[in-house]
Structures are given as structure tokens and as C-alpha cells.
Design an enzyme around this catalytic site. Sequence first.
Site, PDB file in Angstrom:
ATOM      1  N   HIS A 130       0.832  -1.203   0.000  1.00  0.00           N
ATOM      2  CA  HIS A 130       0.000   0.000   0.000  1.00  0.00           C
ATOM      3  C   HIS A 130       0.868   1.255   0.000  1.00  0.00           C
ATOM      4  O   HIS A 130       1.734   1.399   0.861  1.00  0.00           O
ATOM      5  CB  HIS A 130      -0.900   0.035   1.243  1.00  0.00           C
ATOM      6  CG  HIS A 130      -2.077  -0.887   1.160  1.00  0.00           C
ATOM      7  ND1 HIS A 130      -3.169  -0.785   1.969  1.00  0.00           N
ATOM      8  CD2 HIS A 130      -2.322  -1.940   0.329  1.00  0.00           C
ATOM      9  CE1 HIS A 130      -4.046  -1.723   1.648  1.00  0.00           C
ATOM     10  NE2 HIS A 130      -3.548  -2.449   0.665  1.00  0.00           N
ATOM     11  N   TYR A 149      -9.170   5.375   7.578  1.00  0.00           N
ATOM     12  CA  TYR A 149      -9.250   5.783   8.984  1.00  0.00           C
ATOM     13  C   TYR A 149     -10.306   6.880   9.053  1.00  0.00           C
ATOM     14  O   TYR A 149     -10.158   7.922   8.415  1.00  0.00           O
ATOM     15  CB  TYR A 149      -7.915   6.354   9.464  1.00  0.00           C
ATOM     16  CG  TYR A 149      -6.812   5.328   9.653  1.00  0.00           C
ATOM     17  CD1 TYR A 149      -5.991   4.944   8.595  1.00  0.00           C
ATOM     18  CD2 TYR A 149      -6.575   4.753  10.906  1.00  0.00           C
ATOM     19  CE1 TYR A 149      -4.968   4.017   8.775  1.00  0.00           C
ATOM     20  CE2 TYR A 149      -5.553   3.831  11.092  1.00  0.00           C
ATOM     21  CZ  TYR A 149      -4.762   3.460  10.030  1.00  0.00           C
ATOM     22  OH  TYR A 149      -3.753   2.546  10.211  1.00  0.00           O
ATOM     23  N   PRO A 176      -3.404   0.963  18.887  1.00  0.00           N
ATOM     24  CA  PRO A 176      -3.206   0.381  17.551  1.00  0.00           C
ATOM     25  C   PRO A 176      -3.345   1.366  16.382  1.00  0.00           C
ATOM     26  O   PRO A 176      -3.059   1.001  15.247  1.00  0.00           O
ATOM     27  CB  PRO A 176      -4.288  -0.696  17.467  1.00  0.00           C
ATOM     28  CG  PRO A 176      -5.331  -0.268  18.443  1.00  0.00           C
ATOM     29  CD  PRO A 176      -4.614   0.461  19.538  1.00  0.00           C
ATOM     30  N   LYS A 232       1.782   0.379  15.020  1.00  0.00           N
ATOM     31  CA  LYS A 232       3.227   0.401  15.272  1.00  0.00           C
ATOM     32  C   LYS A 232       3.723  -0.763  16.150  1.00  0.00           C
ATOM     33  O   LYS A 232       4.929  -1.018  16.225  1.00  0.00           O
ATOM     34  CB  LYS A 232       3.625   1.720  15.957  1.00  0.00           C
ATOM     35  CG  LYS A 232       3.513   2.922  15.054  1.00  0.00           C
ATOM     36  CD  LYS A 232       4.526   2.853  13.932  1.00  0.00           C
ATOM     37  CE  LYS A 232       4.244   3.813  12.815  1.00  0.00           C
ATOM     38  NZ  LYS A 232       4.579   3.298  11.497  1.00  0.00           N
ATOM     39  N   TYR A 243       4.035   7.059   9.385  1.00  0.00           N
ATOM     40  CA  TYR A 243       3.222   5.882   9.098  1.00  0.00           C
ATOM     41  C   TYR A 243       4.061   4.790   8.432  1.00  0.00           C
ATOM     42  O   TYR A 243       3.967   3.616   8.786  1.00  0.00           O
ATOM     43  CB  TYR A 243       2.026   6.263   8.212  1.00  0.00           C
ATOM     44  CG  TYR A 243       0.959   5.198   8.199  1.00  0.00           C
ATOM     45  CD1 TYR A 243      -0.115   5.248   9.081  1.00  0.00           C
ATOM     46  CD2 TYR A 243       1.038   4.113   7.317  1.00  0.00           C
ATOM     47  CE1 TYR A 243      -1.082   4.255   9.084  1.00  0.00           C
ATOM     48  CE2 TYR A 243       0.073   3.119   7.314  1.00  0.00           C
ATOM     49  CZ  TYR A 243      -0.982   3.202   8.207  1.00  0.00           C
ATOM     50  OH  TYR A 243      -1.941   2.208   8.220  1.00  0.00           O
TER      51      TYR A 243
HETATM   52  C1  PHB Z   1      -5.403  -4.112  11.134  1.00  0.00           C
HETATM   53  O1  PHB Z   1      -5.434  -4.436   9.934  1.00  0.00           O
HETATM   54  O2  PHB Z   1      -5.750  -4.909  12.016  1.00  0.00           O
HETATM   55  C2  PHB Z   1      -4.948  -2.742  11.500  1.00  0.00           C
HETATM   56  C3  PHB Z   1      -4.500  -1.902  10.502  1.00  0.00           C
HETATM   57  C4  PHB Z   1      -4.087  -0.624  10.828  1.00  0.00           C
HETATM   58  C5  PHB Z   1      -4.132  -0.195  12.132  1.00  0.00           C
HETATM   59  C6  PHB Z   1      -4.572  -1.059  13.141  1.00  0.00           C
HETATM   60  C7  PHB Z   1      -4.976  -2.329  12.815  1.00  0.00           C
HETATM   61  O3  PHB Z   1      -3.767   1.065  12.426  1.00  0.00           O
END
Ligand code: PHB
Length: 394
Positions: free
Chosen positions: A72, A201, A293, A297, A385
Site C-alpha cells: 500500500h 481511517y 493500535p 506500530k 506511518y
Molecule cells: C489491522 O489491519 O488490524 C490494523 C490496521 C491498521 C491499524 C490497526 C490495525 O492502524
Amino acid sequence: MRTQVAIIGAGPSGLLLGALLNQAGIDNIILERQSGDYVLGRIRAGVLEQVTVDLLDEVGVSQRLHKEGLVHGGIELLFAGKRHRIDMNSLTGGKNVVVYGQTEVTRDLMADRATKGLTTIYDAHDVQVHDFDSANPSVTYTTEGQAQTLQCDFIAGCDGFHGVCRASVPEGSITEYEKVYPFGWLGILADVPPVSHELIYANTDRGFALCSMRSATRSRYYVQVPLTDKVEDWSDERFWADLKNHLDPEAQANLVTGPSIEKSIAPLRSFVAEPMRFGRMFLAGDAAHIVPPTGAKGLNLAATDVKYLSHALTEYYAEKSNAGIDHYSQRCLRRIWRAERFSWWFTSLMHQFPDTAGFGQKVQEAELDYLVHSASASRSLAENYVGLPLNFGE
Ligand code: PHB
Ligand code: APR
């Protein structure tokens, strides 16, 4: 029994450390409290920084990751009813992340360890660490009802937040920093195609939501919930309806729902224990730090801790030098605190807090607006990120 490095915990930290040490010719044994199946039953985040991919390449455990992982180059931020793409790839001079579940990383590392005939003792109970302040540490445990002792040169505490290693350090030798957030993430895994090909997000007046994935046919979705909510309160139908309400019209139209194959609520916490070395015992991964989460990270920090640790131990055995060991804590903590800052910031920006109403809410909206319209602000998000570089200097 004797080994050079006794590793406590067969999560990603312990398994990757074992692989790195083995590659450097350093003998190690892993003691894990649970069964292998139990460890593989845990669903965790799934975004790998390039630094983590490089480490998996280094130990030769990345074939499936390169085949099945999704590369990605951007993420989408959804607020005020609209999505805005952060083009991480162009903002960072060509860096990407790879979406590949932590459970799969763990599975690949476990399989590699088994193929190489390296010892992992599962169902090791009552693990206790001894004499790590001396030149002769040891670990005692019970397996199949038999008490055992493992003599070693070093102990690696890769035993997660609730492990025994950090808990064995005398009070007064360790400082803990903690922030607990007033909400959790309700997550579900479902065999339905992802709503969008990149992660979304979202921050809406209903709170945070995240649309993630594991493959072209498996999705991972989260919504912010109060800490008092129980998984039983959330039928699949209720989850899908709530998630849909967070999304923009296009995403709503694309959302495919289906039965969940996993559903759980995780509280959000920021935590750091300092230092990470106590004589001949080291802490790594979740044993030393937790990030919320948002930004994924956790695994990436665990991976870089064990890279620093394997580097330090390799230097010790090859050159009889304590330099890496002496710098371990400081090197790790510098990177950890940067990721702690980023995860806290991203969490603060994307969630509804009980006290967000009014001024706080307006400032959050202004920051999101600034973030997507300022190249400098977008770049700062992108750079963090995709992951800050591994730094062996001062
Ligand atoms: C996930 O795919 O579980 C996931 C992805 C990004 C995040 C947290 C969890 O920031
Ligand atoms: N004895 C032996 N093993 C133990 C003990 C103990 N007393 N206590 C805990 N363990 C084991 C746990 O069962 C677990 O398998 O240690 C392992 C720790 O694994 P993780 O919790 O996955 O921690 P870590 O390997 O550091 O991985 C960090 O996991 O929580 C996520 O976001 C985090 O992605 C990050 C990653």
C-alpha cells in the site's frame, strides 16, 4: 539444559529474535506459556513497515509475505463526510507499507523454526527468571509436570505486557509511563471483500472507525466503543450498521457484510517501561511498551527492538564487546518514544473523547483540515506511518 540466550515468549518478538540469533550462530531456546495453536489464534494488527519486511527478508522468512502481502502506497482519512488520500509513497520518496497479518508473520516464523529444528518449548508453566544480575542467569519452568532449569548467558524477555520478566525486576529499578484511553476498539474479521483497496481511517461524530483487510477476500474492521461495552452486546448486524454509519456514501455502497469469524474488544493504552536492560536480562516488544493500535506500530517496534538486541548480542559473542548491550536500552527507547508520540497523536486526532465536545472538537476538525491540505503536515504523517529509519548511531 544450557543455551546461550533463553527467550521467554513465542510471539513475534521472541520468534524473530530467535531467527536473527540463529542466523548469527547464537544458540537459543524459546519458552512459551501457551500452546502454538493458542498463539496463532490471536488476531492482531497487520501493517508492516519496510524495516520489518527487511528483517523478515534478512532471516529468509518472507516468501509468503511477498506473495500474499498487499503493498500500500497510501491511506485514506475520512472526516466531515469526505475521504482524503494521503499519498505516502510520493510524500516519502517511494516508501510503502505491506498489509499482512501479524498472525501470518507469527505462523511463518514458527514454521521456519520448526523446519530448522530449533527448540521452542510450548506449554512451559511457572516460568521464573533468576540471577540476571550475575554472570550466570537461569530460567526455571515446568513442562509435562516436570520441573526444569535452563542455564544461559542472557535472558530475553519477549513475554508481552503480562509477562514474567518485567514483573521480576526489583521495584525502584524500573520506571513505567502509562496513558489509558477512555475507549476501546471493537474489531471483526470477516470473509468479505474489503470496502476499499486502501485503509480508511474515519473520524465521525460517532467516533473512530477503521476499514482494513487481510486479503482481497478477507476484511478487518474496527469501530470505537465505550470501555463498558461487552462483545456480547454487539451482534454482527449491529456492528455492520454502526460501521456503515461511519462511512461516506461511496464506501457505504461498496460495503459487503457477512458473518464474523472473529470479534473482540481491545482497550487502548500507551505504556513504556524504562530501562529495557537489567544486567543480563533484556525486555523487548510488548514486554517493554504498548502503543494504541492507531497506526499499527506495535509489531514494527517489536521487530526493531529485537534487531537492536540481536545486533548487540552478536557483537558481544563475536567481538567480546559490551557496546551494543550497553546501548540497547537507549537505542530502542529513542525509536519507541517517537512511535509512542505518533500513535498517541494519531489516536488523539481520530477518536471522539468524552471531553472532545466544543473547543476540542473544533481543534480536531481544524487539524484534520490542515493535515490533508498542507504538504508538510501530510508528509509528517506519511513519514511516521511508513516508519522512521532504524538508527544505530547516537
Ligand atoms: C489491522 O489491519 O488490524 C490494523 C490496521 C491498521 C491499524 C490497526 C490495525 O492502524
Ligand atoms: N512464560 C512464558 N511465556 C509467556 C509468559 C510467561 N510467564 N507470559 C507471556 N508469555 C508469552 C505469551 O503467551 C505470548 O505468546 O509471551 C508471548 C508474548 O507475545 P506478544 O504478546 O505477541 O508480544 P510480542 O512478541 O512482544 O509482540 C508484539 O504483539 O501485542 C502485539 O501490538 C503488539 O504487534 C505487537 C506484538
